[in-house]
Design a protein around this motif. Structure first.
Motif, PDB file in Angstrom:
ATOM      1  N   ALA A   1       5.186   3.248   2.452  1.00  0.00           N
ATOM      2  CA  ALA A   1       5.552   4.272   1.479  1.00  0.00           C
ATOM      3  C   ALA A   1       4.319   4.593   0.635  1.00  0.00           C
ATOM      4  O   ALA A   1       3.355   3.823   0.591  1.00  0.00           O
ATOM      5  CB  ALA A   1       6.687   3.774   0.588  1.00  0.00           C
ATOM      6  N   HIS A   2       4.357   5.715  -0.034  1.00  0.00           N
ATOM      7  CA  HIS A   2       3.295   6.153  -0.932  1.00  0.00           C
ATOM      8  C   HIS A   2       3.919   6.590  -2.242  1.00  0.00           C
ATOM      9  O   HIS A   2       5.091   6.948  -2.283  1.00  0.00           O
ATOM     10  CB  HIS A   2       2.525   7.338  -0.335  1.00  0.00           C
TER      11      HIS A   2
ATOM     12  N   PRO B   1       7.003  -1.116   2.672  1.00  0.00           N
ATOM     13  CA  PRO B   1       5.963  -1.632   1.788  1.00  0.00           C
ATOM     14  C   PRO B   1       5.106  -0.475   1.265  1.00  0.00           C
ATOM     15  O   PRO B   1       4.911   0.519   1.958  1.00  0.00           O
ATOM     16  CB  PRO B   1       5.152  -2.566   2.677  1.00  0.00           C
ATOM     17  N   LEU B   2       4.624  -0.608   0.058  1.00  0.00           N
ATOM     18  CA  LEU B   2       3.769   0.413  -0.538  1.00  0.00           C
ATOM     19  C   LEU B   2       2.360   0.294   0.035  1.00  0.00           C
ATOM     20  O   LEU B   2       1.851  -0.825   0.215  1.00  0.00           O
ATOM     21  CB  LEU B   2       3.750   0.236  -2.055  1.00  0.00           C
ATOM     22  N   CYS B   3       1.725   1.407   0.320  1.00  0.00           N
ATOM     23  CA  CYS B   3       0.375   1.371   0.891  1.00  0.00           C
ATOM     24  C   CYS B   3      -0.584   0.694  -0.091  1.00  0.00           C
ATOM     25  O   CYS B   3      -0.394   0.738  -1.308  1.00  0.00           O
ATOM     26  CB  CYS B   3      -0.092   2.771   1.276  1.00  0.00           C
TER      27      CYS B   3
ATOM     28  N   GLN C   1      -0.953   0.917  -4.222  1.00  0.00           N
ATOM     29  CA  GLN C   1      -0.754  -0.310  -5.004  1.00  0.00           C
ATOM     30  C   GLN C   1      -1.904  -0.540  -5.965  1.00  0.00           C
ATOM     31  O   GLN C   1      -1.681  -0.854  -7.135  1.00  0.00           O
ATOM     32  CB  GLN C   1      -0.650  -1.523  -4.077  1.00  0.00           C
ATOM     33  N   GLN C   2      -3.128  -0.402  -5.489  1.00  0.00           N
ATOM     34  CA  GLN C   2      -4.296  -0.633  -6.335  1.00  0.00           C
ATOM     35  C   GLN C   2      -4.336   0.340  -7.504  1.00  0.00           C
ATOM     36  O   GLN C   2      -4.634  -0.050  -8.638  1.00  0.00           O
ATOM     37  CB  GLN C   2      -5.577  -0.524  -5.524  1.00  0.00           C
TER      38      GLN C   2
ATOM     39  N   GLN D   1      -3.576   1.583 -13.249  1.00  0.00           N
ATOM     40  CA  GLN D   1      -2.947   2.401 -14.274  1.00  0.00           C
ATOM     41  C   GLN D   1      -2.125   1.559 -15.236  1.00  0.00           C
ATOM     42  O   GLN D   1      -1.979   1.913 -16.408  1.00  0.00           O
ATOM     43  CB  GLN D   1      -2.053   3.480 -13.644  1.00  0.00           C
ATOM     44  N   ALA D   2      -1.598   0.452 -14.747  1.00  0.00           N
ATOM     45  CA  ALA D   2      -0.793  -0.441 -15.596  1.00  0.00           C
ATOM     46  C   ALA D   2      -1.671  -1.377 -16.423  1.00  0.00           C
ATOM     47  O   ALA D   2      -1.170  -2.194 -17.178  1.00  0.00           O
ATOM     48  CB  ALA D   2       0.167  -1.245 -14.733  1.00  0.00           C
ATOM     49  N   GLY D   3      -2.986  -1.282 -16.240  1.00  0.00           N
ATOM     50  CA  GLY D   3      -3.896  -2.116 -17.018  1.00  0.00           C
ATOM     51  C   GLY D   3      -4.292  -3.404 -16.338  1.00  0.00           C
ATOM     52  O   GLY D   3      -4.944  -4.246 -16.936  1.00  0.00           O
ATOM     53  N   GLY D   4      -3.921  -3.548 -15.076  1.00  0.00           N
ATOM     54  CA  GLY D   4      -4.270  -4.752 -14.341  1.00  0.00           C
ATOM     55  C   GLY D   4      -5.601  -4.597 -13.636  1.00  0.00           C
ATOM     56  O   GLY D   4      -6.175  -3.505 -13.569  1.00  0.00           O
ATOM     57  N   ALA D   5      -6.071  -5.666 -13.127  1.00  0.00           N
ATOM     58  CA  ALA D   5      -7.347  -5.652 -12.415  1.00  0.00           C
ATOM     59  C   ALA D   5      -7.167  -5.126 -11.002  1.00  0.00           C
ATOM     60  O   ALA D   5      -6.171  -5.378 -10.357  1.00  0.00           O
ATOM     61  CB  ALA D   5      -7.929  -7.061 -12.363  1.00  0.00           C
TER      62      ALA D   5
END
Length: 74
Positions: free
Chosen positions: A13-14, A56-58, A62-63, A68-72
């Protein structure tokens, strides 16, 4: 709000870019992928919503979502 979509024979999924319509086959996913020459699926019926959710998300989407959520990002 983004939309989770997939291509008819897709194995992942995208997430569409914010403000993009899943009815627009030129609408890019976060990773840059477009369904051309086909269409996005995932928002037309409950069956499509369920299929988009189970795939599953591509990795690229995911990256970007993680970033965008502030994660690495790896």
């Amino acid at each position: 709000m983004s939309e989770r979509v997939y291509m008819v024979d897709g194995s992942v999924a995208h997430e569409l870019q914010w403000g993009c319509s899943p009815n627009n086959s030129a609408a890019p996913a976060l990773c840059g992928r477009q369904p051309w020459p086909g269409d996005w699926y995932g928002t037309g019926s409950q069956t499509e919503y369920d299929r988009a959710a189970e795939l599953p998300l591509c990795g690229g989407c995911q990256q970007i979502l993680r970033h965008q959520a502030g994660g690495a990002s790896p």
